[in-house]
Write an enzyme that holds these catalytic residues in place. Structure first.
Site, PDB file in Angstrom:
ATOM      1  N   LYS A  80       0.838  -1.194   0.000  1.00 10.67           N
ATOM      2  CA  LYS A  80       0.000   0.000   0.000  1.00 10.67           C
ATOM      3  C   LYS A  80       0.877   1.249   0.000  1.00 10.67           C
ATOM      4  CE  LYS A  80      -0.465  -0.055   5.042  1.00 10.67           C
ATOM      5  NZ  LYS A  80      -1.386  -0.115   6.191  1.00 10.67           N
TER       6      LYS A  80
ATOM      7  N   TYR B  80      13.714  30.375   8.422  1.00  9.59           N
ATOM      8  CA  TYR B  80      12.506  30.987   8.971  1.00  9.59           C
ATOM      9  C   TYR B  80      12.558  31.046  10.489  1.00  9.59           C
ATOM     10  CZ  TYR B  80      10.003  30.771   4.491  1.00  9.59           C
ATOM     11  OH  TYR B  80       9.604  30.950   3.193  1.00  9.59           O
TER      12      TYR B  80
END
Length: 365
Positions: A35, A255
């Protein structure tokens, strides 16, 4: 290569990991969970590698994943974990897929489809023994056992459950779920049973039953603290340095100005960020490697860029174009995940689409 980062995937390691896990449960069949694009490495090449190693049973989460797998392997036995969505019945039968039925409504609709086609259809049925996610709860299991006509027209090829705490070997729910699973199996028609995901494999052979369904361990992670074997490294993520800043006077990086640099120092920027599945939670916590040199991640991970302190690396090894290993290549994926407050499952499943994927090993193209 034009990509800022490359993801190197060792298909031989995938196959070797499948064989290693199969050897832990020699009396059971070993499936492969593919998956989430085979945990980020690529569903089609991963499925081919597992099939070449001897795997014939696969699990996907969604029907779309199962259809991709069917186009890759026309003979594999494919189970779809997320159940039988309304309207999907014809797709299942048309492509030879097996739904994992998760409640009595799923069972009723699959039985009705079998009756409409005047045939017997295979099915897996999941029993919820403590995860509280998908599967029949205890009262519904008892109802099914008391009304076996609900299974008319269906061939149950697998009963399964999913352990909630197998990565915590001492958690009492592990024993509770095993006992519940055994009690409920005893109420139901006999069919092969499956309990084990990757970490549950290491809790003892009493969990192995007839089929094991490893996932993350196949892809190189080691999800159990009591594992007796180590998985081979499958993924190696390498990012190219885009620019190197020489810092001679005090300043900050990234940042929020969270990382002060007094200087002298050299800060290298690479083109990988949280948009590529390199989580922001790694900010100030992770390390990369340039050869034998460990380089700390400094400042915040941004959407497309991250910065590393390469002050201790010889300059000729940290020029623009040089590569920093972010996962693999000496950066252990489990340790990296722990540093970022997450798990290897999430790092693998989030591997971004912007990476140039480079496959090696048998079946690489």
């Amino acid at each position: 290569m034009t990509a800022a980062a490359s993801l190197h995937i060792d298909l031989d390691a995938l196959a070797a990991n499948w064989r290693t896990l199969a050897a832990l449960a020699p009396a059971a069949e070993t499936a492969a969970v593919v998956k989430a694009n085979a945990y980020g490495v690529g569903l089609e090449p991963a499925a081919r590698a597992f099939a070449a190693a001897g795997c014939r049973t696969f699990f996907t989460a969604t029907i779309d994943e199962a259809l991709r797998l069917r186009r890759t392997d026309g003979q594999a036995r494919i189970f779809v974990l997320n159940g039988l969505l309304p309207g999907s019945e014809a797709t299942f039968t048309g492509h030879g897929l097996i739904p994992v039925l998760n409640d009595l409504v799923d069972i009723e609709r699959w039985q009705a489809w079998a009756a409409q086609r005047e045939t017997v259809l295979p099915a897996a049925i999941q029993l919820d023994t403590g995860m509280t996610r998908l599967g029949l709860r205890g009262p519904d299991t008892e109802r099914l056992a008391a009304e076996l006509t609900r299974l008319r027209g269906l061939q149950v090829v697998l009963w399964l459950t999913h352990p909630a705490c197998a990565d915590l070997p001492d958690h009492p729910l592990n024993r509770t779920q095993l006992d519940r699973f055994r009690r409920r199996l005893a109420m139901l028609p006999r069919a092969p049973a499956s309990f084990c995901n990757s970490p549950a494999l290491h809790l003892g052979p009493d969990r192995h039953f007839d089929l094991i369904r490893p996932g993350v361990a196949l892809y190189g992670a080691n999800p159990s603290p009591v594992a007796t074997v180590r998985m081979r490294e499958v993924v190696h993520l390498k990012a190219r340095i885009l620019q190197t800043h020489r810092v001679d006077t005090p300043r900050t990086v990234g940042y929020g100005a969270t990382h002060p640099v007094a200087g002298p120092a050299r800060i290298a920027t690479v083109g990988v960020g949280y948009a590529d599945g390199y989580p922001r939670s790694l900010s100030g916590q992770a390390v990369g490697r340039i050869g034998d040199h460990v380089v700390p991640l400094v400042g915040r991970v941004s959407m497309d860029l991250s910065t590393f302190d390469v002050s201790t690396v010889p300059e000729d090894l940290s020029l623009p174009g040089a590569e920093i290993s972010l996962i693999g290549g000496g950066v252990d994926i489990d340790a990296l995940a722990e540093a970022g407050g997450t798990i290897a499952y999430e790092l693998l499943a989030g591997l971004g689409l912007r990476y140039a994927r480079v496959y090696s090993g048998q079946g690489a193209v």
